[in-house]
Design an enzyme around this catalytic site. Structure first.
Site, short mmCIF file in Angstrom:
data_model
loop_
_atom_site.label_atom_id
_atom_site.label_comp_id
_atom_site.label_asym_id
_atom_site.label_seq_id
_atom_site.Cartn_x
_atom_site.Cartn_y
_atom_site.Cartn_z
N SER A 109 0.83 -1.21 0.00
CA SER A 109 0.00 0.00 0.00
C SER A 109 0.86 1.26 0.00
O SER A 109 0.39 2.33 -0.36
CB SER A 109 -0.92 0.01 1.22
OG SER A 109 -0.16 0.04 2.40
N HIS A 110 2.13 1.16 0.43
CA HIS A 110 3.01 2.33 0.42
C HIS A 110 4.15 2.16 -0.59
O HIS A 110 5.16 2.84 -0.51
CB HIS A 110 3.54 2.62 1.82
CG HIS A 110 2.49 3.20 2.70
ND1 HIS A 110 1.53 2.43 3.31
CD2 HIS A 110 2.20 4.48 3.02
CE1 HIS A 110 0.71 3.22 3.99
NE2 HIS A 110 1.08 4.46 3.82
N GLU A 143 -7.52 0.61 2.64
CA GLU A 143 -8.27 -0.65 2.79
C GLU A 143 -9.77 -0.39 2.64
O GLU A 143 -10.49 -1.17 2.02
CB GLU A 143 -7.94 -1.28 4.15
CG GLU A 143 -8.71 -2.55 4.51
CD GLU A 143 -8.45 -3.72 3.56
OE1 GLU A 143 -7.47 -3.66 2.79
OE2 GLU A 143 -9.24 -4.69 3.58
P1 NDP Z 1 -1.26 -2.51 10.16
O1 NDP Z 1 -2.52 -2.73 10.87
O2 NDP Z 1 -1.05 -3.16 8.86
O3 NDP Z 1 -0.01 -2.91 11.07
C1 NDP Z 1 0.24 -2.25 12.25
C2 NDP Z 1 1.45 -2.78 12.98
O4 NDP Z 1 1.03 -3.92 13.72
C3 NDP Z 1 2.62 -3.25 12.13
O5 NDP Z 1 3.81 -2.91 12.80
C4 NDP Z 1 2.39 -4.75 12.03
O6 NDP Z 1 3.56 -5.51 11.81
C5 NDP Z 1 1.82 -5.05 13.39
N1 NDP Z 1 0.95 -6.23 13.40
C6 NDP Z 1 -0.05 -6.53 12.55
N2 NDP Z 1 -0.63 -7.69 12.90
C7 NDP Z 1 0.04 -8.14 14.00
C8 NDP Z 1 -0.08 -9.29 14.83
N3 NDP Z 1 -1.00 -10.21 14.60
N4 NDP Z 1 0.76 -9.41 15.87
C9 NDP Z 1 1.71 -8.48 16.12
N5 NDP Z 1 1.87 -7.38 15.36
C10 NDP Z 1 1.04 -7.21 14.32
O7 NDP Z 1 -1.03 -0.92 9.99
P2 NDP Z 1 -2.03 0.22 9.48
O8 NDP Z 1 -2.89 -0.30 8.39
O9 NDP Z 1 -2.67 0.87 10.64
O10 NDP Z 1 -0.94 1.24 8.87
C11 NDP Z 1 -0.23 0.86 7.70
C12 NDP Z 1 0.83 1.91 7.38
O11 NDP Z 1 0.23 3.11 6.95
C13 NDP Z 1 1.78 2.30 8.52
O12 NDP Z 1 3.09 2.03 8.06
C14 NDP Z 1 1.56 3.78 8.71
O13 NDP Z 1 2.74 4.53 9.01
C15 NDP Z 1 1.04 4.19 7.35
N6 NDP Z 1 0.23 5.41 7.40
C16 NDP Z 1 0.76 6.58 6.93
C17 NDP Z 1 0.02 7.74 6.96
C18 NDP Z 1 0.60 9.03 6.49
O14 NDP Z 1 -0.14 9.99 6.34
N7 NDP Z 1 1.89 9.16 6.28
C19 NDP Z 1 -1.36 7.75 7.46
C20 NDP Z 1 -1.79 6.48 7.98
C21 NDP Z 1 -1.03 5.36 7.92
P3 NDP Z 1 3.79 -6.25 10.37
O15 NDP Z 1 4.04 -5.14 9.40
O16 NDP Z 1 4.97 -7.14 10.57
O17 NDP Z 1 2.53 -7.01 10.06
#
Ligand code: NDP
Length: 331
Positions: free
Chosen positions: A41-42, A182
Site C-alpha cells: 500500500s506504500h 483498505e
Molecule cells: P497494520 O494494521 O497493517 O499494522 C500495524 C502494525 O502492527 C505493524 O507494525 C504490524 O507488523 C503489526 N501487526 C499486525 N498484525 C500483528 C499481529 N498479529 N501481531 C503483532 N503485530 C502485528 O497498519 P495500518 O494499516 O494501521 O498502517 C499501515 C501503514 O500506513 C503504517 O506504516 C503507517 O505509518 C502508514 N500510514 C501513513 C500515513 C501518512 O499519512 N503518512 C497515514 C496512515 C497510515 P507487520 O508489518 O509485521 O505485520
C-alpha cells in the site's frame, strides 16, 4: 522485479514528473523498501498519487531542507513544502548527535508533504542503536469518539527499539480503525466492513465502506484511540508550530493530494538513559521479547522482516496492470 528495478522505475517516474534528483532518490528509496517489506500500500501503488501531487503546483519539486540547530536537544528542519523523506535524511545526523549527547532529542520537521509509512524512518534510528518515536497528522477524515464528522487524521505513530544482532522491535500503525486505502479497496470490491470502522454521512454507524468514505472514519480503541490520535495532532502539529489534520485538509483545497503538515521524530539513547544499568536493561528487554515467543505470539514487524529476506532473494511480484500504468506515467 528485482528491488533495483523497482527503485529505478520509481526514480524514472518521479524525476520524469519533475522532482529533483535528491527528492526523487529519497522517495524512490521509500517506495522500494515498502515493496521489499511487502507493504504494497506504500509501494509502487503510491506513484500515481505522487505524480498528481508533483503536478499540483503545491509541492516544491526541489526544496532543499533547511536544518536549524535550535537547542542542544532540538533540531528543526524546514522542508520548504517538499516531500518529507529528504528533510528526515538531512536532519537525522543532528538528531542522532543530540540524542547521544543529551540522552533524548527531538526533530521537528515543518511544512512537508508526507504520504509514506513511518517505519523506514524509525528503523534508520534503531539501526544506530537508538530507540525512536515518530508521528504525523494527516487529513481530517476521522471522527473523535462520540463525534459524527471528520476532525482527526488517520495519524500514524511508530516506535522502534534497537536489538543487538537482531531486527529491531518496531510497530507502526494508523490510529484509525482501518487504513483508508483498505476502506477504498472494500468499496471497489463491494465488501462490507464491520461496525466500529466508520460512520455514514448522516453520522450513524455503517457497514458500507463507501458510506464510511463519504462520512467519517473512526479511531481504533474507542475513546483511547481518539485521545492518542488527538495527542499526535498536538505533538506533531501545534507543538512544533504546524498544521493539524483539519488545517492540512484546508490547505489541500480539495485537490486530494498527500497531506502537508509537520512531523515529530524523537530519539532516545539507552546508553545515556540507562547509564551503568544499560546491560541489565538490555537483558530485561530481551526477556520481554522472549516471553512473546514462549507464548507463540509474534512481534510486530516480523511479517515485514520475513518478507524482506524473501524479496531480497527472489524479487517482488508487481501486478501487470499497475506496471503498465507506471510505464505509461514515465512517458
Ligand atoms: P497494520 O494494521 O497493517 O499494522 C500495524 C502494525 O502492527 C505493524 O507494525 C504490524 O507488523 C503489526 N501487526 C499486525 N498484525 C500483528 C499481529 N498479529 N501481531 C503483532 N503485530 C502485528 O497498519 P495500518 O494499516 O494501521 O498502517 C499501515 C501503514 O500506513 C503504517 O506504516 C503507517 O505509518 C502508514 N500510514 C501513513 C500515513 C501518512 O499519512 N503518512 C497515514 C496512515 C497510515 P507487520 O508489518 O509485521 O505485520
Amino acid at each position: 522485479m528485482s528491488l533495483d528495478e523497482i527503485f529505478a522505475l520509481a526514480y524514472r517516474v518521479l524525476s520524469g514528473a519533475g522532482l529533483s534528483r535528491a527528492h526523487a532518490e529519497a522517495v524512490a528509496h521509500t517506495i522500494m523498501v515498502s515493496e521489499r517489506d511487502a507493504c504494497a500500500s506504500h509501494g509502487l501503488h503510491r506513484l500515481p498519487g505522487c505524480v498528481m501531487t508533483i503536478r499540483s503546483g503545491k509541492l516544491s519539486l526541489d526544496a532543499e531542507p533547511k536544518v536549524e540547530d535550535v537547542t542542544p536537544s532540538l533540531v528543526r528542519v524546514d522542508a520548504g513544502y517538499g516531500y518529507s523523506r529528504l528533510a528526515f535524511d538531512r536532519g537525522t545526523p543532528s538528531l542522532v548527535e543530540k540524542a547521544r549527547r543529551c540522552g533524548i532529542a527531538a526533530m521537528a520537521i515543518n511544512d512537508c508533504f508526507h504520504f509514506s509509512a513511518l517505519w523506514p524512518e524509525v528503523e534508520a534510528l534503531t539501526d544506530l542503536g537508538l530507540a525512536a518515536l515518530a508521528m504525523t497528522p494527516s487529513h481530517a477524515w476521522v471522527a473523535p469518539a462520540g463525534g459524527t464528522r471528520g476532525l482527526l487524521g488517520t495519524n500514524p505513530i511508530a516506535f522502534g527499539w534497537p536489538r543487538s544482532g537482531r531486527h529491531p522491535y518496531v510497530f507502526d500503525f494508523a490510529t484509525s480503525a482501518m487504513a483508508r486505502s483498505e476502506l477504498a479497496r472494500r468499496k471497489s470490491e463491494g465488501t462490507p466492513i464491520v461496525e466500529g470502522i466508520g460512520l455514514g454521512p448522516d453520522g450513524t454507524p455503517t457497514t458500507d465502506a463507501s458510506a464510511a468514505l463519504d462520512g467519517a472514519m473512526l479511531t481504533f480503541g474507542g475513546h483511547k484511540g481518539s485521545a492518542l490520535s488527538t495527542m499526535i495532532e498536538l505533538m506533531a502539529g501545534p507543538l512544533i508550530g504546524d498544521r493539524t489534520s483539519l488545517a492540512s485538509m484546508e490547505f489541500d483545497e480539495d485537490l486530494k493530494l498527500a497531506p502537508c503538515h509537520g512531523e515529530l521524530v524523537m530519539a532516545f539513547d539507552p546508553a545515556v538513559m540507562a547509564g551503568g544499568r544499560v546491560d541489565q536493561g538490555t537483558a530485561w528487554a530481551e526477556a520481554l521479547f522472549s516471553g512473546f515467543a514462549e507464548q507463540g505470539a509474534r512481534l510486530p514487524s516480523e511479517r515485514r522482516y520475513a518478507a524482506r529476506a524473501r524479496t531480497i532473494a527472489e524479487g517482488v511480484s508487481v501486478p501487470r496492470p499497475l506496471h503498465e500504468r507506471l510505464l505509461a506515467l514515465e512517458s
